[in-house]
Design an enzyme around this catalytic site. Structure first.
Site, short mmCIF file in Angstrom:
data_model
loop_
_atom_site.label_atom_id
_atom_site.label_comp_id
_atom_site.label_asym_id
_atom_site.label_seq_id
_atom_site.Cartn_x
_atom_site.Cartn_y
_atom_site.Cartn_z
N THR A 31 31.68 15.91 -29.91
CA THR A 31 32.70 15.55 -29.07
C THR A 31 32.20 14.54 -28.07
OG1 THR A 31 33.12 17.90 -28.86
CG2 THR A 31 34.00 16.51 -27.10
N GLU A 35 -2.72 37.07 -33.97
CA GLU A 35 -2.29 35.67 -33.76
C GLU A 35 -3.20 34.80 -34.30
OE1 GLU A 35 0.80 35.03 -32.77
OE2 GLU A 35 1.38 37.18 -32.26
#
Length: 661
Positions: A242, A457
């Site tokens: 846009t 982790e």
């Protein structure tokens, strides 16, 4: 005018005829209502006396008539003065208001008396004294409502005709429905230039000739060139489609007319096509101009794709758009720009030359594009001079222009919340993590769960670091965000082509968390934290087998590109492969995942000491940066070198074949 007067006269006669007919059909109801109104008037006495007094009046001849109401439970009688003044008091002469209006009366007020229940001797007593009496039924207004409801029908018909359908009416119902709901925005000056659009230089170069045509159309017409009628901008959400259309209008200095594709779709047949005509009429009145249709896939989907191939309102709207674009003159000065992120669903007639001549794809920005976008959005923000936009761009691979603008805005909000004057790299990093993973949660206090998450982790990070084809570690943290209790961030490679080695390394690294849990705590202590990892692994392995041909099953793709998601077509599509091949695909996926999990476990078992020390360090400081993580690993073991592209030498063929002459 004369025709309108004639129509009005005819309408009046038709209305009177309808009213007369309804009154004739319901005359019995009218007479019942009249009787009920009279009874209602007479059944409201102005003075009440006891039953003993009533009998006293009756015995002395002071009553000349009695009216019985409510099933003989109420008696209303007219009394006159008796000769014996000591026996009876005269009824005062007063004026009274009836139930429905003003009624001045010279008669005595009616006197009422409540009759005791089940007093069957009253009728006999009245007959003995030769008193006239009349029994009236209970006043009933139920007969009024049918009359009102029937009279309401012709009245409503007349009103609806006068308001909505008559010529010269001040209220155009369907006209207002067509125009009021369609939000057509007309901007004489968008205020946006190409300098405000960054990160999509290739698309900007394509649009420069559109600006030249709008400014100097004679340059094109002089050599017999027909200017483009339309262009479709295709790209992911937030890539500036846009903004680019507004920049074209701003550079050319022409009006910008915009509307959303969903504004054309209504429940009333023909409304969408009517709005299309209004839109193009507005464009012709303001030509030269840019006509922008956002999310054109809402109305531009392929026709005949519903169940049974039925024609609906959306197809009529699309047909009207095709007709309007064919009607453009070469010198009309209107360029239609449409934006969508679903170009695969658009109708082929919409994309043919002469309508939307060009299809320009806007991709997600690369690192250099992200730097330029960050420069544009940081103009009005007070960012610390030590903050490197290049460093931010490296951490935001895969982000669109809208995402980058949102990051800087979130960082500015965090800066204002902390009462700081400048935006630092700390606020920007926090904003990135908030957008990707969600809000920051509360740290785990339980040492057991904290160690479980730490090993999980570190398993991801260590496995990825020790694999030569894996992405670099960016950050390992125990700070919860969203639903995740801990996070491991990698810097993804932005190359469009992925090798089999890279995809296999990603698969192994994703399984590193579960592998660390098994190696350290055993099978009975593995957690549910790897559920999302398994989802990613399954999706990646299936793509490698069915789409990329990277399995031992076959070098070909066994999954056809998915057709447009329409219900009418999806019920007719056949499966991509036979059932026995599908079973082999599942077995191949299971084999790849199990092989990757075994390699992850072997990698962590060989580096058990390093895994323990990194998990302990992460438990203590809760966050380890990517460079610090790699330095720590390099002190214990050598880091793998990044692979270089090698060319496999051709095998020497003993049977030499002569080249054809």
């Amino acid at each position: 005018m004369k025709n309108q007067t004639t129509k009005n006269i005819i309408l009046v006669f038709v209305g009177l005829a309808l009213l007369s007919g309804f009154v004739y059909l319901k005359w019995d109801n009218f007479t019942d209502v009249g009787t009920n109104l009279i009874n209602l008037k007479n059944s409201h006495p102005t003075q009440m006396v006891s039953y003993d007094t009533f009998l006293h009046y009756l015995e002395n001849g002071a009553i000349k008539k009695v009216d019985l109401y409510e099933n003989a439970e109420l008696a209303v009688f007219d009394a006159f003065e008796s000769l014996d003044q000591n026996l009876l008091k005269p009824v005062p002469l007063l004026s009274s208001d009836t139930l429905f209006g003003i009624l001045n009366s010279d008669e005595f007020r009616p006197i009422g008396v409540k009759i005791p229940v089940r007093n069957s001797s009253l009728i006999l007593t009245l007959r003995d004294y030769k008193i006239d009496f009349t029994a009236y039924p209970i006043v009933n207004f139920d007969s009024i409502w049918p009359i009102l409801s029937v009279l309401l029908i012709p009245v409503l018909l007349i009103v609806v005709y006068r308001l909505f359908f008559s010529e010269g009416s001040n209220y155009d119902f369907f006209g207002n429905l067509r125009k009021a709901r369609a939000k057509i925005q007309l901007d004489a000056d968008t205020g946006v230039l190409f300098s405000d659009v960054a990160g999509i230089d290739e698309a900007k170069q394509e649009f420069e000739e559109f600006v030249s045509f709008l400014k100097m159309p004679q340059l094109f017409t002089a050599v017999g060139a027909n200017p483009p009628k339309g262009v479709i901008i295709v790209g992911p959400p937030g890539t500036g489609k846009t903004l680019l259309a507004k920049a074209i209008a701003g550079e050319a200095g022409v009006p910008f007319i915009s509307i959303s594709g969903s504004e054309f779709v209504e429940m009333f047949v023909g409304i969408g096509a009517s709005r299309v005509r209004d839109l193009f009429e507005t464009a012709e009145r303001n030509s030269p101009c840019i006509l922008f249709i956002d999310e054109i896939d809402a109305i531009g989907r392929q026709r005949g794709t519903g169940v049974g191939g039925t024609n609906d309102e959306r197809e009529q709207t699309l047909n009207q758009i095709l007709t309007e674009m064919d009607g453009f003159k070469p010198t009309s000065g209107i360029i239609v720009i449409a934006a969508t992120n679903r170009a695969d669903v658009l109708d082929s007639a919409l994309l043919r030359p002469g309508r939307f001549d060009r299809q320009i794809t806007v991709y997600l920005p690369n690192i250099y594009g992200r730097i330029e976008i960050l420069k544009v959005h940081s103009r009005n923000k007070n960012i610390d001079s030590k903050t490197s936009l290049k460093f931010i761009a490296q951490r935001t691979a895969g982000f669109s222009g809208a995402d980058l603008a949102n990051i800087l805005n979130e960082a500015a909000i965090l800066t204002a919340r902390a009462n700081l004057e400048t935006i630092t790299i700390k606020q920007i990093y926090t904003a990135i993590e908030r957008i990707i993973a969600g809000l920051e949660g509360v740290l785990l206090n339980d040492s057991r769960n904290k160690r479980l998450v730490a090993y999980h982790e570190v398993g991801h990070a260590l496995t990825g670091t020790l694999l030569k084809n894996h992405d670099d570690v960016q950050k390992v943290t125990l700070i919860p965000r969203g639903r995740a209790q801990g996070l491991t961030w990698f810097t993804p490679d932005e190359q469009p082509l992925m090798t089999r080695g890279q995809l296999s390394s990603r698969l192994i690294g994703t399984l590193g968390g579960r592998a660390a849990e098994k190696v350290i705590f055993g099978k009975m202590e593995i957690t549910s934290g790897a559920s999302n990892d398994f989802f990613k692994v399954n999706s990646l392995a299936r793509q490698m087998v069915t789409r990329f041909g990277m399995s031992s099953l076959t070098p070909m793709a066994m999954e056809l590109p998915k057709p447009t998601i329409f219900f009418g077509r999806s019920v007719q599509t056949r499966p991509d492969c036979f059932l026995d091949i599908a079973d082999k695909i599942d077995l191949q996926i299971i084999e790849m995942v199990e092989d990757g999990f075994e390699k992850a476990c072997i990698t962590l078992e060989r580096n058990r000491l390093l895994l323990d020390q990194l998990a302990t360090l992460l438990t203590q400081i809760e966050t380890i940066d990517g460079k610090e993580f790699e330095q720590f690993v390099s002190t214990y073991t050598g880091l793998p070198k990044k692979p270089q592209l090698k060319i496999v030498k051709a095998k020497e063929n003993k049977n030499k074949v002569k080249a054809p002459v």
